[in-house]
Design an enzyme around this catalytic site. Structure first.
Site, mmCIF file in Angstrom:
data_model
loop_
_atom_site.group_PDB
_atom_site.id
_atom_site.type_symbol
_atom_site.label_atom_id
_atom_site.label_comp_id
_atom_site.label_asym_id
_atom_site.label_seq_id
_atom_site.Cartn_x
_atom_site.Cartn_y
_atom_site.Cartn_z
ATOM 1 N N LYS A 1 -93.306 10.195 -10.292
ATOM 2 C CA LYS A 1 -93.355 8.746 -10.007
ATOM 3 C C LYS A 1 -92.596 8.460 -8.728
ATOM 4 C CE LYS A 1 -88.861 7.641 -10.990
ATOM 5 N NZ LYS A 1 -87.911 7.254 -9.935
ATOM 6 N N ASP B 1 -86.306 6.568 -17.549
ATOM 7 C CA ASP B 1 -87.581 6.618 -16.811
ATOM 8 C C ASP B 1 -88.756 7.133 -17.641
ATOM 9 O OD1 ASP B 1 -86.266 5.857 -14.547
ATOM 10 O OD2 ASP B 1 -86.305 7.824 -13.589
#
Ligand code: C5P
Length: 272
Positions: A8, A132
């Site tokens: 990401k 996350d």
């Protein structure tokens, strides 16, 4: 079962305040990208882990095994798992490699056991592994708040960027420790989102303080004519917007990134 495990990036990352529990309140636009690992899973008698990269920890500290332990605890299922990790995501780059592997493992275990949990439940369990991890249960573009675990799925964005990664890494807790909240950007994250104003990261300043060579690298990349150059996550990966490839010297590496998304009921696919 073979699954792609994407990295990401943070298109913007604002830190809003320090919380009582020691974490920081964030508001960040997360995007899944084409740089990713491949994970192979099969149910087996005992647990077994192999990896193409000898530097990756293979024990209980690896977030893959944290995900396995969590799935066993939540479902009370007993099984052995054989995992092979083909690692491509650089470590300590601020691009969520370990978190992605943990989310991919939760998804795989759920599939291998006939889907005992919904996607929403997996996303909720993921919060217990790390801030996350929940993002990877979004469809690839998401506005994340709280400590990062509150995920609002957005319409997929399309784009291409470069990631420049120096050999040295940075530890996330160290960067948050060096953050001076008073010098964070005043910008309202909802305005950043609405106006698609990207490439602002409140963790850049503490990362540059801890590793001054990273600021030099940013200056060098700006001098190469990129329209935007910005740290992602807590670093040390640096995003560059522009068509030409960054000119870097080993051991620094430049990776091309394409934004990726997934269908609601499917997992992410590698771009061929
Ligand atoms: O949640 P995770 O284990 O990934 O976080 C690692 C560390 O990063 C935390 O222990 C904390 O020091 C810092 N952190 C933070 N605020 C966040 C996310 C992480 O201070 N929102």
């Amino acid at each position: 079962m073979k699954l792609f495990s994407p990295a990401k990036i943070n298109l913007f990352l604002r830190v809003l305040k320090k919380r009582e529990d020691g974490y920081h309140e964030l508001a960040s636009l997360f995007q899944a990208v084409s740089l990713g690992d491949t994970l192979h899973f099969s149910l087996s008698e005992t647990d077994h882990f192999t990896c193409n990269d000898p530097l990756i920890p293979t024990g209980a500290d690896n977030l893959i095994w944290k995900a396995v332990a969590l799935f066993r605890k939540k479902t009370a299922l007993s099984f052995g798992l054989t995992v092979h990790l083909d690692k491509k995501i650089p470590m300590q780059a601020g691009i969520g490699g370990g978190s992605s592997n943990a989310a991919t493992t939760l998804w795989a275990l759920n599939e291998l056991h006939g889907k005992p949990a919904s996607r929403q439940l997996l996303q909720q369990w993921a919060e217990e592994i790390g801030s996350d991890v929940s993002f990877f249960f979004s469809q690839g573009t998401a506005y994340c708040t709280g400590r990062g675990e509150k995920v609002q799925n957005l319409k997929p964005l399309q784009g291409n960027l470069w990631l420049v990664k120096p050999a040295e890494g940075l530890s996330t807790p160290l960067i948050f420790k060096n953050l001076d909240l008073k010098s964070c950007a005043p910008d309202d994250p909802l305005e950043l989102l609405k106006q698609e104003r990207f490439f602002l990261n409140d963790l850049e300043e503490p990362a540059f303080k801890v590793m001054p060579s990273l600021m030099e690298l940013k200056k060098e990349l700006l001098s190469q004519g990129f329209s935007a150059v910005c740290l992602t996550g807590s670093g040390t990966g640096i995003l560059c917007q522009g068509l030409q490839a960054p000119c870097v010297r080993l051991p620094t590496v430049a990776y091309p990134l394409t934004f990726v998304s997934r269908e609601e009921k499917a997992w992410y696919n590698a771009l061929s």
